[in-house]
Each structure stands twice: as C-alpha cells, then as structure tokens.
Design a protein around this motif. Structure first.
Motif, PDB file in Angstrom:
ATOM      1  N   ILE A 166       0.850  -1.186   0.000  1.00  0.00           N
ATOM      2  CA  ILE A 166       0.000   0.000   0.000  1.00  0.00           C
ATOM      3  C   ILE A 166       0.891   1.244   0.000  1.00  0.00           C
ATOM      4  O   ILE A 166       2.112   1.153   0.173  1.00  0.00           O
ATOM      5  N   GLY A 167       0.263   2.391  -0.175  1.00  0.00           N
ATOM      6  CA  GLY A 167       1.011   3.644  -0.164  1.00  0.00           C
ATOM      7  C   GLY A 167       0.277   4.682  -0.979  1.00  0.00           C
ATOM      8  O   GLY A 167      -0.519   4.331  -1.851  1.00  0.00           O
ATOM      9  N   PRO A 168       0.558   5.963  -0.723  1.00  0.00           N
ATOM     10  CA  PRO A 168      -0.129   7.034  -1.442  1.00  0.00           C
ATOM     11  C   PRO A 168       0.151   6.985  -2.951  1.00  0.00           C
ATOM     12  O   PRO A 168       1.063   6.270  -3.391  1.00  0.00           O
ATOM     13  N   ASN A 169      -0.597   7.753  -3.729  1.00  0.00           N
ATOM     14  CA  ASN A 169      -0.381   7.815  -5.178  1.00  0.00           C
ATOM     15  C   ASN A 169       1.067   8.184  -5.488  1.00  0.00           C
ATOM     16  O   ASN A 169       1.636   9.060  -4.855  1.00  0.00           O
ATOM     17  N   GLY A 170       1.634   7.485  -6.460  1.00  0.00           N
ATOM     18  CA  GLY A 170       2.994   7.795  -6.891  1.00  0.00           C
ATOM     19  C   GLY A 170       4.058   7.223  -5.971  1.00  0.00           C
ATOM     20  O   GLY A 170       5.248   7.524  -6.111  1.00  0.00           O
ATOM     21  N   PHE A 187       7.071   7.637  -1.422  1.00  0.00           N
ATOM     22  CA  PHE A 187       8.169   8.187  -2.241  1.00  0.00           C
ATOM     23  C   PHE A 187       9.221   7.115  -2.548  1.00  0.00           C
ATOM     24  O   PHE A 187      10.423   7.350  -2.440  1.00  0.00           O
ATOM     25  N   GLY A 188       8.758   5.915  -2.901  1.00  0.00           N
ATOM     26  CA  GLY A 188       9.671   4.852  -3.331  1.00  0.00           C
ATOM     27  C   GLY A 188      10.345   4.082  -2.225  1.00  0.00           C
ATOM     28  O   GLY A 188      11.012   3.078  -2.475  1.00  0.00           O
ATOM     29  N   ALA A 226       2.154   9.305   6.441  1.00  0.00           N
ATOM     30  CA  ALA A 226       2.232   9.234   4.975  1.00  0.00           C
ATOM     31  C   ALA A 226       0.850   9.434   4.345  1.00  0.00           C
ATOM     32  O   ALA A 226       0.720  10.053   3.295  1.00  0.00           O
ATOM     33  N   TYR A 227      -0.160   8.927   5.014  1.00  0.00           N
ATOM     34  CA  TYR A 227      -1.514   9.024   4.464  1.00  0.00           C
ATOM     35  C   TYR A 227      -2.215  10.333   4.805  1.00  0.00           C
ATOM     36  O   TYR A 227      -2.952  10.885   4.014  1.00  0.00           O
ATOM     37  N   LEU A 228      -1.982  10.811   6.035  1.00  0.00           N
ATOM     38  CA  LEU A 228      -2.772  11.958   6.494  1.00  0.00           C
ATOM     39  C   LEU A 228      -1.949  13.234   6.655  1.00  0.00           C
ATOM     40  O   LEU A 228      -2.486  14.278   6.961  1.00  0.00           O
TER      41      LEU A 228
END
Ligand code: ATP
Length: 259
Positions: free
Chosen positions: A35-39, A227-228, A248-250
């Motif tokens: 999982i992880g934010p867009n990009g 961010f990778g 990271a999410y909020l």
C-alpha cells in the motif's frame, strides 16, 4: 513450494528514484499487500517483478533463479502472473476464449495434432474447457461464458482479469488494484474470491490495493511505500498503528493526532 525474493531492488528514471531498497521474501501461500499514497512506487515495483521494467539496482529471484533481465513472457513462464490497474482483456472475444488463450501455454499437443484434430488434441481441448469452466464457476460467472468480454459489467470484467491470470497456473499471482472502481458489494465479493483462490490453488498473492478495509482483512503482511521507500512492514495490526504510515496518508497533523 515457491519463494519470491527481492533484495535491495530499486529503479531510477533519470533524476527520480521511483523505488529504493525494496526487500521482500514471499513464501508459498502467503498474501502480501503493498500500500502507499499515489505515486509511491507500487505499480513500478510490480513492473520490475514482472520484467516490464529493468531494475537499476538489486536482485530478484523466483525459487533462487534470477529474474533480472528476463522478458515479461519468460517471467510469466517461470510462474508469475499479473493483472493490471486498467483492464486489459480481449474485448471482442468471449469470456471463455479470454480464459482459453491464457491456458494455451499449458496445452499438451503439437501444431500437427491440432491441425489433424487427433484424439490427443481433442482430449487436451476438453480438459482446457473443463478447467476454464471450473474457474468460471469459482467466480460464479459460468452463465456469462459465451458473452463478449466488452459486454460484461465492469465488476465482472475485473473478475475475468483475475481468472485469466489464474488460468496459467501461476506460483505467484500479482493483483494490481483488483477492487478499483468497484462498489462495496463487489469489493466484498472480490475479497471472498481472493480468499477462496488462495485456499484452493497453491498460489502466493501479492496485492496492490487502495481499499484499506479490504487489505486489513485479507493480508498476512503489509508493505507501506512512500516516495519509493518502504516506510513500514508488518501485520495489519502493526501497520494500522504505525505513526509513519498514518503520517504518509494523512500528513504530519494526522500522525500527531493519533500519537
Ligand atoms: N516509465 C516511467 N518513467 C518515468 N517515471 C515513471 C515511470 N513509471 C513510473 N514513474 C514514476 O515513478 C513514481 C512511482 O509511480 P507508480 O506508478 O509506481 O506509483 P503508484 O504507487 O503505483 O501510484 P498509484 O497509486 O497512483 O498507481 C511516480 O513518480 C511516477 O511518475
């Protein structure tokens, strides 16, 4: 038993380090989510695992055989199958034909046997049809076997993508957002199917998914990319309470609120 292993895997596009130092060991039958934010680098990781992108750093192996530098079809033959974020079916072919194409690699007859429609060819074809039907039944789609893929409702097209990936009998199944664009009922259904697939087939599943409730319910382990970089790894319970993940999410505020 099969083992997928990524060690210090990374890729750079010009000045952008899209994925950095990704480490994963996946044992037979496990369900691991990324999982992880867009990009964050999730699909890029899938693209490296499936030979679509050549990693610029690190090692990648299936059952101790290196996958680095192999073509996507070679990696598929080694036992890795994937679905895509954007549906990639043969839209004018029937549901059954879409599955049969994915199974052909397994077909145990020669070109000449097919040409002369020998007994061996007919038997192999019968087996392919039966296996395809079995998969359709598992997904409760046997009634639409003859429909053109493009005429299926969106949720069923996504299911067909999963069936097609399964049809090649992979050791590792990579699902890129299998529940994207689905309504809550369809998400529940896909979740049930993934759990069933895992039980019935000897397959490990690596999953990218944005629906947190789904990931938290079905994953054994979760990797969080941002961010990778892998900012966290652990069980759903460990990930849920991890301040780095919340941040990271909020954003920083979100993390502070929860601390
Ligand atoms: N072929 C490419 N060339 C240049 N940059 C790329 C390429 N593929 C991906 N990237 C970049 O790598 C980063 C990671 O992208 P990626 O698609 O893997 O993210 P993601 O986590 O899957 O995001 P999403 O959830 O939005 O699908 C992004 O900054 C993206 O722009």
């Amino acid at each position: 038993m099969s083992k997928l292993e990524a060690k210090h895997l990374g890729i750079r596009f010009g000045g952008l380090q899209a994925v950095k130092d990704f480490n994963l060991t996946m044992e037979s039958g496990e369900l691991v989510a990324i999982i992880g934010p867009n990009g964050a680098g999730k699909t890029t990781t899938f693209n490296m695992l499936t030979g679509m992108y050549l990693p610029t750093e690190g090692e990648l192996a299936l059952d101790d055989i290196s996958m680095v530098g192999k073509m996507p079809y070679e990696i598929n033959e080694m036992g890795l199958s994937r679905t895509f974020q954007n549906i990639r079916l043969f839209s004018s072919l029937s549901v059954m034909e879409n599955i049969r194409i994915a199974m052909k690699r397994e077909a145990k007859y020669s070109f000449f046997e097919a040409l002369f429609r020998t007994k061996k060819y007919k038997l192999a074809e019968k087996q392919i049809n039966e296996e395809a039907m079995e998969l359709l039944k598992l997904f409760e789609m046997e009634d639409v076997a003859g429909l053109q893929a493009k005429n299926l409702p969106y949720g069923e097209q996504r299911k067909l993508e999963i069936i097609r990936a399964l049809a090649g009998k992979p050791k590792i199944l990579l699902l890129d957002e299998p529940a994207a664009g689905m309504n809550p009922t369809e998400i529940e259904e896909v979740m049930g199917i993934i759990a069933k697939v895992r039980k019935m087939y000897d397959v490990s599943i690596l999953l990218i998914e944005h629906h947190m409730s789904m990931v938290m319910k079905i994953a054994d382990r979760i990797f969080v990319l941002d961010f990778g970089e892998t900012i966290a790894e652990g069980t759903p319970e460990e990930i849920q309470g991890n301040p780095k993940v919340i941040e990271a999410y909020l954003g920083k505020g979100g993390a502070d609120e929860d601390e």
